[in-house]
Design an enzyme around this catalytic site. Structure first.
Site, PDB file in Angstrom:
ATOM      1  N   HIS A 176     -25.574  36.284 -20.446  1.00  0.00           N
ATOM      2  CA  HIS A 176     -25.789  34.873 -20.806  1.00  0.00           C
ATOM      3  C   HIS A 176     -24.572  34.040 -20.401  1.00  0.00           C
ATOM      4  O   HIS A 176     -24.699  33.025 -19.724  1.00  0.00           O
ATOM      5  CB  HIS A 176     -26.012  34.705 -22.309  1.00  0.00           C
ATOM      6  CG  HIS A 176     -25.880  33.264 -22.736  1.00  0.00           C
ATOM      7  ND1 HIS A 176     -26.919  32.374 -22.665  1.00  0.00           N
ATOM      8  CD2 HIS A 176     -24.802  32.556 -23.176  1.00  0.00           C
ATOM      9  CE1 HIS A 176     -26.483  31.160 -23.045  1.00  0.00           C
ATOM     10  NE2 HIS A 176     -25.204  31.256 -23.363  1.00  0.00           N
ATOM     11  N   HIS A 228     -23.401  30.275 -17.632  1.00  0.00           N
ATOM     12  CA  HIS A 228     -22.362  29.233 -17.716  1.00  0.00           C
ATOM     13  C   HIS A 228     -21.412  29.179 -16.526  1.00  0.00           C
ATOM     14  O   HIS A 228     -20.979  28.094 -16.123  1.00  0.00           O
ATOM     15  CB  HIS A 228     -21.511  29.459 -18.973  1.00  0.00           C
ATOM     16  CG  HIS A 228     -22.188  29.105 -20.258  1.00  0.00           C
ATOM     17  ND1 HIS A 228     -22.413  27.816 -20.689  1.00  0.00           N
ATOM     18  CD2 HIS A 228     -22.692  29.911 -21.232  1.00  0.00           C
ATOM     19  CE1 HIS A 228     -23.031  27.833 -21.863  1.00  0.00           C
ATOM     20  NE2 HIS A 228     -23.216  29.080 -22.211  1.00  0.00           N
ATOM     21  N   GLU A 273     -26.465  24.054 -23.054  1.00  0.00           N
ATOM     22  CA  GLU A 273     -27.337  25.229 -23.222  1.00  0.00           C
ATOM     23  C   GLU A 273     -28.775  24.969 -22.776  1.00  0.00           C
ATOM     24  O   GLU A 273     -29.395  25.871 -22.202  1.00  0.00           O
ATOM     25  CB  GLU A 273     -27.336  25.677 -24.692  1.00  0.00           C
ATOM     26  CG  GLU A 273     -26.008  26.200 -25.186  1.00  0.00           C
ATOM     27  CD  GLU A 273     -25.557  27.512 -24.532  1.00  0.00           C
ATOM     28  OE1 GLU A 273     -24.443  27.957 -24.818  1.00  0.00           O
ATOM     29  OE2 GLU A 273     -26.323  28.082 -23.723  1.00  0.00           O
ATOM     30  N   SER A 311     -30.417  31.752 -18.204  1.00  0.00           N
ATOM     31  CA  SER A 311     -30.258  33.199 -18.444  1.00  0.00           C
ATOM     32  C   SER A 311     -31.482  33.773 -19.155  1.00  0.00           C
ATOM     33  O   SER A 311     -31.484  34.938 -19.550  1.00  0.00           O
ATOM     34  CB  SER A 311     -29.008  33.443 -19.308  1.00  0.00           C
ATOM     35  OG  SER A 311     -29.095  32.704 -20.518  1.00  0.00           O
TER      36      SER A 311
HETATM   37  N1  HBI Z   1     -18.101  31.225 -29.100  1.00  0.00           N
HETATM   38  N2  HBI Z   1     -17.831  32.863 -27.455  1.00  0.00           N
HETATM   39  C1  HBI Z   1     -18.434  31.734 -27.883  1.00  0.00           C
HETATM   40  N3  HBI Z   1     -19.360  31.124 -27.097  1.00  0.00           N
HETATM   41  C2  HBI Z   1     -19.985  29.987 -27.492  1.00  0.00           C
HETATM   42  O1  HBI Z   1     -20.819  29.437 -26.754  1.00  0.00           O
HETATM   43  C3  HBI Z   1     -19.655  29.419 -28.758  1.00  0.00           C
HETATM   44  C4  HBI Z   1     -18.700  30.072 -29.539  1.00  0.00           C
HETATM   45  N4  HBI Z   1     -18.383  29.567 -30.746  1.00  0.00           N
HETATM   46  C5  HBI Z   1     -18.947  28.342 -31.271  1.00  0.00           C
HETATM   47  C6  HBI Z   1     -19.968  27.747 -30.378  1.00  0.00           C
HETATM   48  N5  HBI Z   1     -20.261  28.270 -29.188  1.00  0.00           N
HETATM   49  C7  HBI Z   1     -20.745  26.535 -30.832  1.00  0.00           C
HETATM   50  O2  HBI Z   1     -20.631  26.321 -32.212  1.00  0.00           O
HETATM   51  C8  HBI Z   1     -20.335  25.275 -30.073  1.00  0.00           C
HETATM   52  O3  HBI Z   1     -21.284  24.278 -30.328  1.00  0.00           O
HETATM   53  C9  HBI Z   1     -19.014  24.831 -30.515  1.00  0.00           C
HETATM   54 FE    FE Z   2     -23.918  29.708 -24.115  1.00  0.00          FE
END
Ligand code: HBI
Ligand code: FE
Length: 275
Positions: free
Chosen positions: A130, A135, A176, A195
């Site tokens: 993913h 990304h 997303e 994804s």
């Molecule tokens: N941590 N590794 C990772 N990947 C993410 O996409 C991610 C996260 N922590 C918080 C988060 N996304 C979401 O709460 C965002 O909206 C900030």
């Molecule tokens: Fe993501």
């Protein structure tokens, strides 16, 4: 992926650094995991030409990582030259503040573990497929890369203002699950869609979901579900529209939204401009 906490998650958080980063340990991936990666990649790559935006298609073609789980350290020099971004390896979801801080410094957290074969069609937490397939290609696009950094900076401020939920909705409905208008018609740039085997055709072909033109305050008020296809997609004209929407200070948005009801994922408002 968004909106989780770091409790009882799958990753191994034991050896991580204070900024939640770890080594990718590429040699630890098994032959079976590389084979599963190839199957996931082949399924999505077959759908990308029809449903993904041009920027994603071009970047994916230039990266060429379909044969095995990519080595982050091999991609990083090219990414640095393209937009000054860096992939950092993480055990999985990290706390919002940590996530925003990485984005604000042009570091994108990519999970190191890969899903199990039985999760071929759906996974709750972001895995390396993913994060990397969904990304990383768009980190090579200068305007999108600037938007992500602006988003990270906005997130750090949002946390101080207690407005994380509104920022998470913005991330969800753009990074997303965002759609974009192109000369070839509606396409997607959202990592959660790109994804996903099922949602990639669905987001464009299905008559089910609403497709509403991008509206920052509307998005910040709109709730989302994490375990079904989206009931509503928001559509931008181009990445500049995203960047310009996040350039100003978000604080006035929070004041205007404070105390106003959130909007259910399925709703269509009279003020909505349908794409
Ligand atoms: N941590 N590794 C990772 N990947 C993410 O996409 C991610 C996260 N922590 C918080 C988060 N996304 C979401 O709460 C965002 O909206 C900030
Ligand atoms: Fe993501």
């Amino acid at each position: 992926m968004t909106g989780e906490t770091t409790h009882n998650l799958r990753g191994d958080y034991s050896g991580m650094r204070p900024d939640y980063t770890v080594e990718q340990a590429w040699s630890a991936y098994s032959r079976e995991e590389h084979a599963l990666w190839r199957r996931l990649y082949a399924r999505q790559a077959a759908l990308v030409p029809r449903y993904a935006c041009r920027e994603f298609i071009d970047s994916l073609a230039a990266l060429d990582f379909g044969e095995a789980i990519p080595r982050f350290e091999e991609v990083n020099p090219r990414l640095a030259r393209a937009t000054g971004w860096e992939i950092v390896a993480v055990p999985g979801l990290v706390p919002d503040r940590v996530f925003f801080d990485h984005l604000a410094h042009r570091r994108f957290p990519v999970t190191v573990w890969l899903r199990k074969p039985e999760e071929f069609d759906y996974i709750v937490e972001p895995d390396v497929f993913h994060d990397f397939f969904g990304h990383v290609p768009l980190l090579f696009d200068p305007v999108f890369a600037d938007y992500l950094q602006a988003y990270g900076r906005g997130g750090l401020k949002a946390e101080r203002l207690g407005a994380i939920e509104m920022l998470s909705r913005l991330y969800w409905y753009t990074v997303e699950f965002g759609l974009i208008e192109t000369a070839a018609g509606l396409r997607t740039y959202g990592a959660g869609i790109l994804s996903s085997g099922g949602e990639l055709p669905y987001c464009i072909d299905s008559g089910e979901p609403n497709r509403i033109r991008f509206d920052l305050l509307r998005i910040m008020r709109t709730r989302y579900k994490i375990d079904t296809f989206q009931e509503t997609y928001f559509v931008i004209r181009d990445f500049r529209e995203l960047f310009e929407a996040t350039a100003p200070d978000f604080a006035p948005c929070y004041e205007e939204l404070a105390g106003r009801e959130s909007i259910p994922p399925r709703a269509v408002l009279p003020t909505d401009r349908m794409a």
